[in-house]
Design a protein around this motif. Structure first.
Motif, PDB file in Angstrom:
ATOM      1  N   LEU A 131       0.819  -1.213   0.000  1.00  0.00           N
ATOM      2  CA  LEU A 131       0.000   0.000   0.000  1.00  0.00           C
ATOM      3  C   LEU A 131       0.854   1.265   0.000  1.00  0.00           C
ATOM      4  CD1 LEU A 131      -2.897  -1.023   2.405  1.00  0.00           C
ATOM      5  CD2 LEU A 131      -3.027  -0.707  -0.067  1.00  0.00           C
ATOM      6  N   LYS A 132       1.997   1.199   0.635  1.00  0.00           N
ATOM      7  CA  LYS A 132       2.900   2.360   0.653  1.00  0.00           C
ATOM      8  C   LYS A 132       3.480   2.626  -0.736  1.00  0.00           C
ATOM      9  CE  LYS A 132       4.241   2.329   5.493  1.00  0.00           C
ATOM     10  NZ  LYS A 132       5.307   2.069   6.458  1.00  0.00           N
ATOM     11  N   LYS A 133       3.672   1.552  -1.514  1.00  0.00           N
ATOM     12  CA  LYS A 133       4.192   1.697  -2.876  1.00  0.00           C
ATOM     13  C   LYS A 133       3.191   2.382  -3.797  1.00  0.00           C
ATOM     14  CE  LYS A 133       7.316  -2.232  -3.386  1.00  0.00           C
ATOM     15  NZ  LYS A 133       7.504  -3.495  -4.101  1.00  0.00           N
ATOM     16  N   GLU A 134       1.916   2.101  -3.575  1.00  0.00           N
ATOM     17  CA  GLU A 134       0.854   2.642  -4.427  1.00  0.00           C
ATOM     18  C   GLU A 134       0.611   4.109  -4.122  1.00  0.00           C
ATOM     19  OE1 GLU A 134      -0.923   1.062  -6.906  1.00  0.00           O
ATOM     20  OE2 GLU A 134       0.515  -0.563  -6.606  1.00  0.00           O
ATOM     21  N   LYS A 135       0.486   4.907  -5.174  1.00  0.00           N
ATOM     22  CA  LYS A 135       0.156   6.321  -5.006  1.00  0.00           C
ATOM     23  C   LYS A 135      -1.322   6.499  -5.337  1.00  0.00           C
ATOM     24  CE  LYS A 135       4.739   7.917  -6.195  1.00  0.00           C
ATOM     25  NZ  LYS A 135       5.578   8.600  -7.166  1.00  0.00           N
ATOM     26  N   PRO A 136      -2.033   7.243  -4.508  1.00  0.00           N
ATOM     27  CA  PRO A 136      -3.457   7.447  -4.814  1.00  0.00           C
ATOM     28  C   PRO A 136      -3.632   8.228  -6.116  1.00  0.00           C
ATOM     29  CG  PRO A 136      -2.816   8.587  -2.771  1.00  0.00           C
ATOM     30  CD  PRO A 136      -1.613   7.890  -3.295  1.00  0.00           C
ATOM     31  N   LEU A 137      -4.679   7.932  -6.824  1.00  0.00           N
ATOM     32  CA  LEU A 137      -5.004   8.611  -8.074  1.00  0.00           C
ATOM     33  C   LEU A 137      -5.731   9.910  -7.736  1.00  0.00           C
ATOM     34  CD1 LEU A 137      -4.904   8.074 -11.163  1.00  0.00           C
ATOM     35  CD2 LEU A 137      -7.175   7.079 -10.942  1.00  0.00           C
ATOM     36  N   SER A 138      -5.244  11.002  -8.298  1.00  0.00           N
ATOM     37  CA  SER A 138      -5.892  12.293  -8.022  1.00  0.00           C
ATOM     38  C   SER A 138      -7.252  12.353  -8.713  1.00  0.00           C
ATOM     39  CB  SER A 138      -5.015  13.446  -8.504  1.00  0.00           C
ATOM     40  OG  SER A 138      -5.012  13.485  -9.921  1.00  0.00           O
ATOM     41  N   VAL A 139      -8.133  13.182  -8.193  1.00  0.00           N
ATOM     42  CA  VAL A 139      -9.469  13.353  -8.762  1.00  0.00           C
ATOM     43  C   VAL A 139      -9.354  13.857 -10.195  1.00  0.00           C
ATOM     44  CG1 VAL A 139     -11.647  14.606  -8.553  1.00  0.00           C
ATOM     45  CG2 VAL A 139     -10.505  13.751  -6.500  1.00  0.00           C
ATOM     46  N   GLU A 140      -8.426  14.767 -10.424  1.00  0.00           N
ATOM     47  CA  GLU A 140      -8.247  15.327 -11.771  1.00  0.00           C
ATOM     48  C   GLU A 140      -7.831  14.240 -12.767  1.00  0.00           C
ATOM     49  OE1 GLU A 140      -6.644  16.716  -9.022  1.00  0.00           O
ATOM     50  OE2 GLU A 140      -8.224  18.224  -8.773  1.00  0.00           O
ATOM     51  N   LYS A 141      -6.891  13.391 -12.354  1.00  0.00           N
ATOM     52  CA  LYS A 141      -6.413  12.315 -13.230  1.00  0.00           C
ATOM     53  C   LYS A 141      -7.552  11.329 -13.510  1.00  0.00           C
ATOM     54  CE  LYS A 141      -3.266   9.959 -15.420  1.00  0.00           C
ATOM     55  NZ  LYS A 141      -2.769  10.394 -16.702  1.00  0.00           N
ATOM     56  N   PHE A 142      -8.342  10.993 -12.485  1.00  0.00           N
ATOM     57  CA  PHE A 142      -9.475  10.091 -12.649  1.00  0.00           C
ATOM     58  C   PHE A 142     -10.487  10.685 -13.628  1.00  0.00           C
ATOM     59  CE2 PHE A 142     -13.699   8.536 -11.288  1.00  0.00           C
ATOM     60  CZ  PHE A 142     -13.520   7.190 -11.583  1.00  0.00           C
ATOM     61  N   LYS A 143     -10.774  11.979 -13.476  1.00  0.00           N
ATOM     62  CA  LYS A 143     -11.724  12.661 -14.356  1.00  0.00           C
ATOM     63  C   LYS A 143     -11.229  12.612 -15.807  1.00  0.00           C
ATOM     64  CE  LYS A 143     -14.119  17.058 -14.893  1.00  0.00           C
ATOM     65  NZ  LYS A 143     -14.236  18.436 -14.452  1.00  0.00           N
ATOM     66  N   GLU A 144      -9.944  12.838 -15.988  1.00  0.00           N
ATOM     67  CA  GLU A 144      -9.343  12.799 -17.332  1.00  0.00           C
ATOM     68  C   GLU A 144      -9.499  11.403 -17.953  1.00  0.00           C
ATOM     69  OE1 GLU A 144      -4.828  12.641 -18.979  1.00  0.00           O
ATOM     70  OE2 GLU A 144      -5.213  14.198 -17.466  1.00  0.00           O
ATOM     71  N   ILE A 145      -9.268  10.358 -17.189  1.00  0.00           N
ATOM     72  CA  ILE A 145      -9.394   8.978 -17.674  1.00  0.00           C
ATOM     73  C   ILE A 145     -10.837   8.697 -18.082  1.00  0.00           C
ATOM     74  CG2 ILE A 145      -9.291   6.546 -16.971  1.00  0.00           C
ATOM     75  CD1 ILE A 145      -6.866   7.366 -15.178  1.00  0.00           C
ATOM     76  N   VAL A 146     -11.793   9.126 -17.249  1.00  0.00           N
ATOM     77  CA  VAL A 146     -13.212   8.902 -17.537  1.00  0.00           C
ATOM     78  C   VAL A 146     -13.619   9.634 -18.804  1.00  0.00           C
ATOM     79  CG1 VAL A 146     -15.558   9.328 -16.711  1.00  0.00           C
ATOM     80  CG2 VAL A 146     -13.845   8.405 -15.144  1.00  0.00           C
ATOM     81  N   GLU A 147     -13.205  10.871 -18.936  1.00  0.00           N
ATOM     82  CA  GLU A 147     -13.551  11.663 -20.122  1.00  0.00           C
ATOM     83  C   GLU A 147     -12.988  11.042 -21.383  1.00  0.00           C
ATOM     84  OE1 GLU A 147     -12.255  15.611 -19.071  1.00  0.00           O
ATOM     85  OE2 GLU A 147     -14.057  16.010 -17.913  1.00  0.00           O
ATOM     86  N   ARG A 148     -11.745  10.561 -21.315  1.00  0.00           N
ATOM     87  CA  ARG A 148     -11.139   9.886 -22.483  1.00  0.00           C
ATOM     88  C   ARG A 148     -11.901   8.626 -22.843  1.00  0.00           C
ATOM     89  NH1 ARG A 148      -4.832   9.352 -21.512  1.00  0.00           N
ATOM     90  NH2 ARG A 148      -5.823   8.591 -19.659  1.00  0.00           N
ATOM     91  N   ALA A 149     -12.296   7.873 -21.840  1.00  0.00           N
ATOM     92  CA  ALA A 149     -13.041   6.645 -22.071  1.00  0.00           C
ATOM     93  C   ALA A 149     -14.404   6.939 -22.695  1.00  0.00           C
ATOM     94  CB  ALA A 149     -13.202   5.861 -20.757  1.00  0.00           C
ATOM     95  N   LEU A 150     -15.075   7.976 -22.226  1.00  0.00           N
ATOM     96  CA  LEU A 150     -16.389   8.334 -22.752  1.00  0.00           C
ATOM     97  C   LEU A 150     -16.312   8.833 -24.194  1.00  0.00           C
ATOM     98  CD1 LEU A 150     -18.017  10.012 -19.628  1.00  0.00           C
ATOM     99  CD2 LEU A 150     -18.541   7.761 -20.603  1.00  0.00           C
ATOM    100  N   LYS A 151     -15.220   9.449 -24.564  1.00  0.00           N
ATOM    101  CA  LYS A 151     -15.050   9.926 -25.964  1.00  0.00           C
ATOM    102  C   LYS A 151     -14.933   8.736 -26.911  1.00  0.00           C
ATOM    103  CE  LYS A 151     -12.880  14.383 -25.102  1.00  0.00           C
ATOM    104  NZ  LYS A 151     -11.647  15.161 -25.205  1.00  0.00           N
ATOM    105  N   ASN A 152     -14.385   7.630 -26.421  1.00  0.00           N
ATOM    106  CA  ASN A 152     -14.184   6.448 -27.266  1.00  0.00           C
ATOM    107  C   ASN A 152     -15.410   5.545 -27.341  1.00  0.00           C
ATOM    108  OD1 ASN A 152     -11.539   7.179 -27.863  1.00  0.00           O
ATOM    109  ND2 ASN A 152     -10.759   6.174 -26.018  1.00  0.00           N
ATOM    110  N   VAL A 153     -16.482   5.909 -26.652  1.00  0.00           N
ATOM    111  CA  VAL A 153     -17.683   5.066 -26.646  1.00  0.00           C
ATOM    112  C   VAL A 153     -18.558   5.373 -27.830  1.00  0.00           C
ATOM    113  CG1 VAL A 153     -19.783   4.506 -25.388  1.00  0.00           C
ATOM    114  CG2 VAL A 153     -17.642   4.771 -24.167  1.00  0.00           C
TER     115      VAL A 153
END
Length: 153
Positions: A131-153
């Motif tokens: 768990l210490k190795k893992e870095k939490p995903l920022s809200v902004e990065k998550f939003k960017e991933i979701v938006e990219r995924a929705l564009k490809n749908v």
């Protein structure tokens, strides 16, 4: 009291459903009914005999054969495809999905047989380290991933 068990073979089992049923038949246990299926088989009979037989079957190929109780008897008209006009029975797709992970469960059981069970404090230490190795995903990065995924749908 009668009981029915489902016997499921892992994908990496050396045993085939037909070989499994030949093994069950060779035991010549009176009062046991066995049916071959694509994933293994069913056994049915007096509860005590079925439980005893299930233990023997598991030992045939210990970490590759899995058993569980079934709610309906073999040839039950509510479940059997022969009486319902074909098609998969209710729960078949769930059983199919469960069977796909049994090979991995079997390999894990092999390791437990070989090395034993890791003490819980060691498990928790390893988890904490991971768990210490893992870095939490920022809200902004998550939003960017979701938006990219929705564009490809």
């Amino acid at each position: 009291m009668k009981k029915t068990k489902v016997i499921v073979l892992a994908d990496n089992a050396k045993t085939s459903p037909s070989r499994l049923l030949r093994y069950i038949a060779s035991l010549k246990i009176p009062g046991i009914i066995a049916k071959e299926t694509c994933f293994g088989g069913y056994i049915e009979g007096e509860a005590e005999l079925v439980d005893e037989l299930a233990k023997k079957i598991r030992e045939f190929e210990r970490n590759r054969i899995f058993c569980r109780d079934r709610g309906y008897p073999i040839w039950d008209k509510r479940r059997c495809r022969a009486f319902r006009g074909g098609g998969p029975r209710e729960g078949f797709h769930q059983l199919e999905a469960e069977q796909k992970v049994l090979d991995k469960i079997g390999l894990a059981l092999d390791k437990i047989d070989k090395y034993g069970v890791m003490p819980m404090d060691e498990v928790l230490k390893k988890e904490e380290k991971l768990l210490k190795k893992e870095k939490p995903l920022s809200v902004e990065k998550f939003k960017e991933i979701v938006e990219r995924a929705l564009k490809n749908v």
